[in-house]
Design an enzyme around this catalytic site. Sequence first.
Site, mmCIF file in Angstrom:
data_model
loop_
_atom_site.group_PDB
_atom_site.id
_atom_site.type_symbol
_atom_site.label_atom_id
_atom_site.label_comp_id
_atom_site.label_asym_id
_atom_site.label_seq_id
_atom_site.Cartn_x
_atom_site.Cartn_y
_atom_site.Cartn_z
ATOM 1 N N TYR A 164 0.870 -1.189 0.000
ATOM 2 C CA TYR A 164 0.000 0.000 0.000
ATOM 3 C C TYR A 164 0.900 1.230 0.000
ATOM 4 O O TYR A 164 1.839 1.318 0.797
ATOM 5 C CB TYR A 164 -0.892 -0.008 1.246
ATOM 6 C CG TYR A 164 -1.746 1.232 1.394
ATOM 7 C CD1 TYR A 164 -2.786 1.503 0.502
ATOM 8 C CD2 TYR A 164 -1.511 2.136 2.429
ATOM 9 C CE1 TYR A 164 -3.569 2.640 0.637
ATOM 10 C CE2 TYR A 164 -2.303 3.280 2.574
ATOM 11 C CZ TYR A 164 -3.319 3.527 1.674
ATOM 12 O OH TYR A 164 -4.090 4.654 1.804
ATOM 13 N N ASP A 180 9.473 3.072 -0.229
ATOM 14 C CA ASP A 180 8.386 3.743 0.498
ATOM 15 C C ASP A 180 8.566 3.476 1.991
ATOM 16 O O ASP A 180 8.169 2.435 2.512
ATOM 17 C CB ASP A 180 7.032 3.229 -0.007
ATOM 18 C CG ASP A 180 5.874 3.938 0.691
ATOM 19 O OD1 ASP A 180 6.134 4.755 1.604
ATOM 20 O OD2 ASP A 180 4.719 3.662 0.324
ATOM 21 N N LYS A 200 4.267 9.534 8.658
ATOM 22 C CA LYS A 200 4.047 8.959 9.999
ATOM 23 C C LYS A 200 5.050 9.450 11.051
ATOM 24 O O LYS A 200 4.925 10.547 11.560
ATOM 25 C CB LYS A 200 4.058 7.441 9.890
ATOM 26 C CG LYS A 200 2.990 6.961 8.869
ATOM 27 C CD LYS A 200 2.344 5.708 9.261
ATOM 28 C CE LYS A 200 1.487 5.188 8.113
ATOM 29 N NZ LYS A 200 0.160 4.815 8.506
HETATM 30 C C1 LIG Z 1 3.726 2.224 3.148
HETATM 31 C C2 LIG Z 1 2.757 3.374 3.104
HETATM 32 N N1 LIG Z 1 2.900 4.325 2.176
HETATM 33 C C3 LIG Z 1 2.085 5.390 2.121
HETATM 34 C C4 LIG Z 1 1.046 5.539 3.008
HETATM 35 C C5 LIG Z 1 0.133 6.722 2.940
HETATM 36 O O1 LIG Z 1 0.394 7.597 3.993
HETATM 37 P P1 LIG Z 1 -0.765 8.584 4.516
HETATM 38 O O2 LIG Z 1 -1.780 7.746 5.219
HETATM 39 O O3 LIG Z 1 -0.043 9.544 5.420
HETATM 40 O O4 LIG Z 1 -1.314 9.264 3.320
HETATM 41 C C6 LIG Z 1 0.856 4.570 3.993
HETATM 42 C C7 LIG Z 1 -0.241 4.684 4.971
HETATM 43 O O5 LIG Z 1 -0.505 3.865 5.776
HETATM 44 C C8 LIG Z 1 1.726 3.454 4.037
HETATM 45 O O6 LIG Z 1 1.548 2.468 4.937
#
Ligand SMILES: Cc1ncc(COP(=O)(O)O)c(C=O)c1O
Length: 445
Positions: A151, A254, A282
Amino acid sequence: MTQTIKTPSRSRSQQWFERARRSLVEGVNSPSRGAAVYTAGPILLERGQGSHVWDADGNEYIDFMMSFGALIQGHAHPTLVKTVSEAMAEGSHFAAATSAEIEAAERFRRMVPSAEAVRFTNTGSEATMLALRLARAHTGRHKFLKFEGHYHGWYDPFLLNAHSHPPEQLGPVENPARIPDSAGIPNSTFDDVVIAPWNDVKTVERVLRQHGHELAAVITEPIMANMGCILPRHGYLQRLRELTRECGALLILDEVVTGFRYAPGGCQEYYGVSPDLSTFGKALGAGFPVGAVGGPRSILDRMQWGENMVLHYGTFNGHRLTMKVVAANLDMLTANTYLELHRVGNSAVAGLREVFRRHEIKAIVQGFGPMFQIYFTDREAICDYRDYCKYVDAQRYSQFVHRLLELGVYMTPSNGLHWIISTAHTLADVAALVEAADQACSGLA
Ligand SMILES: Cc1ncc(COP(=O)(O)O)c(C=O)c1O
């Protein structure tokens, strides 16, 4: 063994939920907070301090969800409260250049060596969105590869095969079924997406032999954090680095979940892999909304004003309060912090494993230190998305966590997420968790 679980009153949460449903979709602002996950409806949280939270009925919990990992310093850390209060008194945001964003960027660069420059966004989703746009502009290619079960936020092209599904829907490993995660996205959006299973060198070698020349980027989570907590096989990320270099695709790591969590420089430091671009969120903001893209100037400077620039606008980019928090947060994250996060987390992992062993419950605890997940499964390890879809009993996990919620442990019942250790957690919190887990196991169906 006798059942010791008592149900605390949740009447105020329920009243709020009734009210919420009149104004908000399903009474919440994201399905993962609502009735889709919490069977009796959401528990309304009103206050947090350190590692603890209190709900609308005054029930107290040790929080192991920590705002999906955002709260690396726990709740209401005194330094951050002071930082925000002082900054707020001077004006929250100017949407102009500020010293706050420079101080945040300097600290970020010190901690993430692959980032010659950084661009701050407001969320992790915006960061991955921007990273993909930069990669496409830099390489002049449109397609990109994402892995099953990863994700990367809710931007349209990433919403393919990010949710778990029954095994019979997954299609063959060599040619995975392409399953959109959201309505409202034109199918053509996914024409540029190549999907591959993760953690399997042979498969990714084959896919990159076929598609590598047309890929702008390969995007991957370094540790799969949205199917629980799935670690990369030894050498996998390093091989991915070599393969992407060979075919001229950028490697986007990511690190929205893993960044500033496993080591000062995130998983890229922990596993010794140097991405072209990496994305953060985060833990960077310690509870404030922020994201970031880091990388070399040769790529990030494509955002410089002028013809053919990569556009990235945003009223709230580099939000002043957030930048103050980022700088103060990063200042507190020293080498010792990580030793402690690993020590406390590893003791939780060991304690939980021992509980399941004692109760002869087929469950494993996967991950280590600051982040881990429990899987009810017959398997010795869950190694990829397909393992998760086939072998993990997410219903049983939900049942287990609902019992923990009755025992003063706050966690999301969604098995796709993961347990978080913050700097506020202590070995006493771990001992309380292990005791609660012990009780929750008694009589688990
Ligand atoms: C690996 C990863 N990338 C991107 C995101 C997206 O971040 P946000 O919820 O701050 O938009 C998340 C969210 O959980 C994530 O787990």
